[in-house]
Structures are given as structure tokens and as C-alpha cells.
Scaffold this active site. Structure first.
Site, PDB file in Angstrom:
ATOM      1  N   HIS A   1     108.479 -77.407   6.611  1.00  0.00           N
ATOM      2  CA  HIS A   1     109.117 -78.085   4.740  1.00  0.00           C
ATOM      3  C   HIS A   1     109.911 -77.197   4.675  1.00  0.00           C
ATOM      4  O   HIS A   1     110.847 -77.582   3.464  1.00  0.00           O
ATOM      5  CB  HIS A   1     108.105 -78.747   4.856  1.00  0.00           C
ATOM      6  CG  HIS A   1     107.639 -78.048   2.936  1.00  0.00           C
ATOM      7  ND1 HIS A   1     106.336 -77.451   3.659  1.00  0.00           N
ATOM      8  CD2 HIS A   1     107.279 -78.289   1.810  1.00  0.00           C
ATOM      9  CE1 HIS A   1     105.888 -76.810   2.424  1.00  0.00           C
ATOM     10  NE2 HIS A   1     106.455 -77.624   1.172  1.00  0.00           N
TER      11      HIS A   1
ATOM     12  N   SER B   1     101.772 -74.521  -1.242  1.00  0.00           N
ATOM     13  CA  SER B   1     101.246 -74.639  -0.314  1.00  0.00           C
ATOM     14  C   SER B   1     102.245 -73.954   0.901  1.00  0.00           C
ATOM     15  O   SER B   1     102.181 -72.761   1.460  1.00  0.00           O
ATOM     16  CB  SER B   1     101.793 -75.500   0.855  1.00  0.00           C
ATOM     17  OG  SER B   1     103.283 -76.284   0.591  1.00  0.00           O
ATOM     18  N   GLU B   2     103.744 -73.306   0.316  1.00  0.00           N
ATOM     19  CA  GLU B   2     104.733 -72.241   0.587  1.00  0.00           C
ATOM     20  C   GLU B   2     105.774 -72.209  -0.647  1.00  0.00           C
ATOM     21  O   GLU B   2     105.837 -73.530  -1.192  1.00  0.00           O
ATOM     22  CB  GLU B   2     105.574 -72.871   1.634  1.00  0.00           C
ATOM     23  CG  GLU B   2     104.914 -72.437   3.227  1.00  0.00           C
ATOM     24  CD  GLU B   2     104.032 -74.058   3.065  1.00  0.00           C
ATOM     25  OE1 GLU B   2     103.992 -73.371   4.528  1.00  0.00           O
ATOM     26  OE2 GLU B   2     104.441 -74.564   3.003  1.00  0.00           O
ATOM     27  N   THR B   3     105.635 -71.208  -1.002  1.00  0.00           N
ATOM     28  CA  THR B   3     107.334 -70.574  -1.745  1.00  0.00           C
ATOM     29  C   THR B   3     108.470 -69.575  -1.120  1.00  0.00           C
ATOM     30  O   THR B   3     107.983 -68.854   0.516  1.00  0.00           O
ATOM     31  CB  THR B   3     107.071 -69.437  -3.093  1.00  0.00           C
ATOM     32  OG1 THR B   3     105.496 -70.385  -3.313  1.00  0.00           O
ATOM     33  CG2 THR B   3     107.775 -69.425  -3.801  1.00  0.00           C
TER      34      THR B   3
END
Length: 281
Positions: free
Chosen positions: A78, A47-49
Site C-alpha cells: 500500500h 502502519s507505514e510512512t
């Protein structure tokens, strides 16, 4: 020309590996181009990096850039906690009693707590009730009857979130979204736990849907819960301290801690490192 970078993969909002929200973090990423950052974030399919860089603001301890599989975000929850954990674990020493992160929305303050790390919720960029046409689209996309929706609100702090409150936890867990209907919307749904039925481990159940992204449901969402907290605390819909459960339908067990201290709202949880290594880009 390729270069080697330190890399971590973490689980956020869980003390137990594989039960929270995963995050990829690349440290010392100042030499990586925008295009390479975006390509790597797309490749991880998380979902995110995030990419940690030297700060530009004199008060900041480090700077972070946050990418989904398709776009860059000015803020996300997060990734904020996970990036801070990675920075500290790599030997970062804050300038003051709190850690100060620089990102697209400006400076975000982070503090250590008895349950891990907590960030100060940034101001909402958009609030107020949903427009009628947006609400109808979301209602249809979630397969809800109009009477099932208790409250609605924009809770956008940089990630575009809108929120619906339902009557009980089971309604939230039973949702089966039509992601085509919800495409390009960030939809958060919350309902209170009933202690006699659900227990006392948490006080609210949340699900977060990001249709059109690589991972259409988020396992545990800091930015959404920050916006939800600011809305609910302002309206007297939540106590000054509570715990959110998120990710159950995905086989996760995320726990997000919310606390209001004066005018500030803090969003926190545990972070655990799952992968330490090096990355060649």
C-alpha cells in the site's frame, strides 16, 4: 535547523476516504536524515510512512523509503501505490508507459488501471510450507484448531509474511489473535468467499496481523496480497483475476484487485488523497 516539506495523507485500496489503509507521504525528502525519518514515522503511528526522494537508478522515476513505527521496510504494497499516487499528483511524469519505483528490493513497476494503480508483485524472498514450530505458534496465537487450517505457506517478499488458508470467510472474520503469541511475526490469513452466502463483490477475505507494530492489524495489505496471489495462482487455488476484501473487522472496506498477465502478477486498487499540507521537520 528545521525545513518545510510537502506532505500528503492518503487512503489506499479504497475509493472512499477513511475506508482503506492510511499512508503518510513526505515529498522531496532528500535532506531528511535516517533518524528523523524514523522518528517522524513513529510519531504518525500509522502502519507505514514513506519519504519520496530523487532516484539513484537510471530507469527509476523516483525513490521511496518505507518506515513502520519501528523499522524500515525494503518493500510494502500500500505504500507503493500511495507513494506513486502522491508523486503523480505532485506533477511527476514517468519516463515510460509505466511508472518505475526504486526501493529496498530494487525496481518495482506500476501501471495505471481502470480501478486505480497496480504494482507488479516482486519475487518472493522466502516461500514453502511453514516449519512445524512456527505453525504451532501461529495456530495457538490465532486460537485455531489444527483441522481449521487448509494450507500454509511462507509468502515473504520483503515484509516477512507467512500465510494460512482457512475454509471460509466467517472463520477469518471471527479470529481474535493473541498478539503476544504472534509477536515479531507477520501473519496473513485468507479464505474464499462463498457466493451464495457472501455475495460476489469479492472472492476472498484476508486479514493481516503484525504483532509488535504500532498497528497490530493492517486494514488492507498490498505486500501480503502479492505474496498470497503468487502462492495461490501457482497452486491453482485462485482464478487469474479476483478481488480481495480486507479490513471489515476494523470498520474499513478495502478492496485489492489481483490480476495475472502472462508470468506477471499485478496488485492494485484505488487511492484517494485525504490531507494536503506542509510539514516542518
Amino acid at each position: 535547523m528545521t525545513s518545510c516539506f510537502n506532505f500528503k495523507q492518503l487512503d489506499v485500496f479504497s475509493e472512499v476516504p477513511l475506508k482503506g489503509n492510511p499512508l503518510a507521504v513526505v515529498l522531496g525528502a532528500d535532506e531528511i536524515s535516517d533518524e528523523r525519518m524514523a522518528a517522524f514515522a513513529n510519531w504518525t503511528n500509522l502502519s507505514e510512512t514513506t519519504f519520496l526522494l530523487a532516484p539513484q537508478h537510471p530507469e527509476a522515476d523516483y525513490r521511496v523509503r518505507i518506515f513502520t513505527t519501528s523499522t524500515e521496510l525494503p518493500f510494502a504494497g500500500h505504500p507503493t501505490l500511495g507513494s506513486c499516487h502522491a508523486w503523480l499528483e505532485a506533477g511527476g511524469v514517468p519516463k515510460g508507459p509505466q511508472i518505475v519505483q526504486e526501493c529496498g528490493v530494487g525496481l518495482v513497476r506500476i501501471r495505471r488501471s481502470d480501478f486505480g494503480l497496480a504494482f507488479q508483485a516482486p519475487p518472493l524472498l522466502k516461500s514453502g510450507p511453514l516449519e512445524a514450530q512456527v505453525l504451532e505458534r501461529v495456530r495457538k496465537g490465532l486460537g485455531l484448531q489444527a483441522e481449521a487450517i487448509v494450507e500454509t505457506q511462507w509468502v515473504d517478499n520483503g515484509a516477512g509474511w507467512l500465510a494460512l488458508m482457512l475454509k471460509n470467510r466467517q472463520q477469518v472474520l471471527a479470529l481474535k489473535p493473541d498478539y503476544q503469541q504472534l509477536r515479531d511475526l507477520a501473519v496473513g490469513v485468507i479464505a474464499p468467499w462463498e457466493p451464495a452466502v457472501d455475495g460476489a463483490e469479492a472472492q476472498f477475505e484476508v486479514r493481516g496481523f503484525i504483532a509488535g507494530d504500532g498497528m497490530p492489524e493492517d486494514p488492507a495489505t498490498g505486500s501480503l496480497n502479492a505474496g498470497l496471489a503468487q502462492w495461490m495462482l501457482a497452486k491453482g487455488l485462485a482464478p487469474s483475476r479476483y478481488v480481495v476484501s480486507q479490513g471489515l473487522t476494523m470498520g474499513r472496506a478495502g478492496r485489492i484487485h489481483v490480476e495475472q498477465v502472462g508470468e506477471d502478477v499485478w496488485i492494485g486498487g484505488a487511492v484517494v488523497t485525504c490531507v494536503n499540507g506542509s510539514l516542518t521537520l
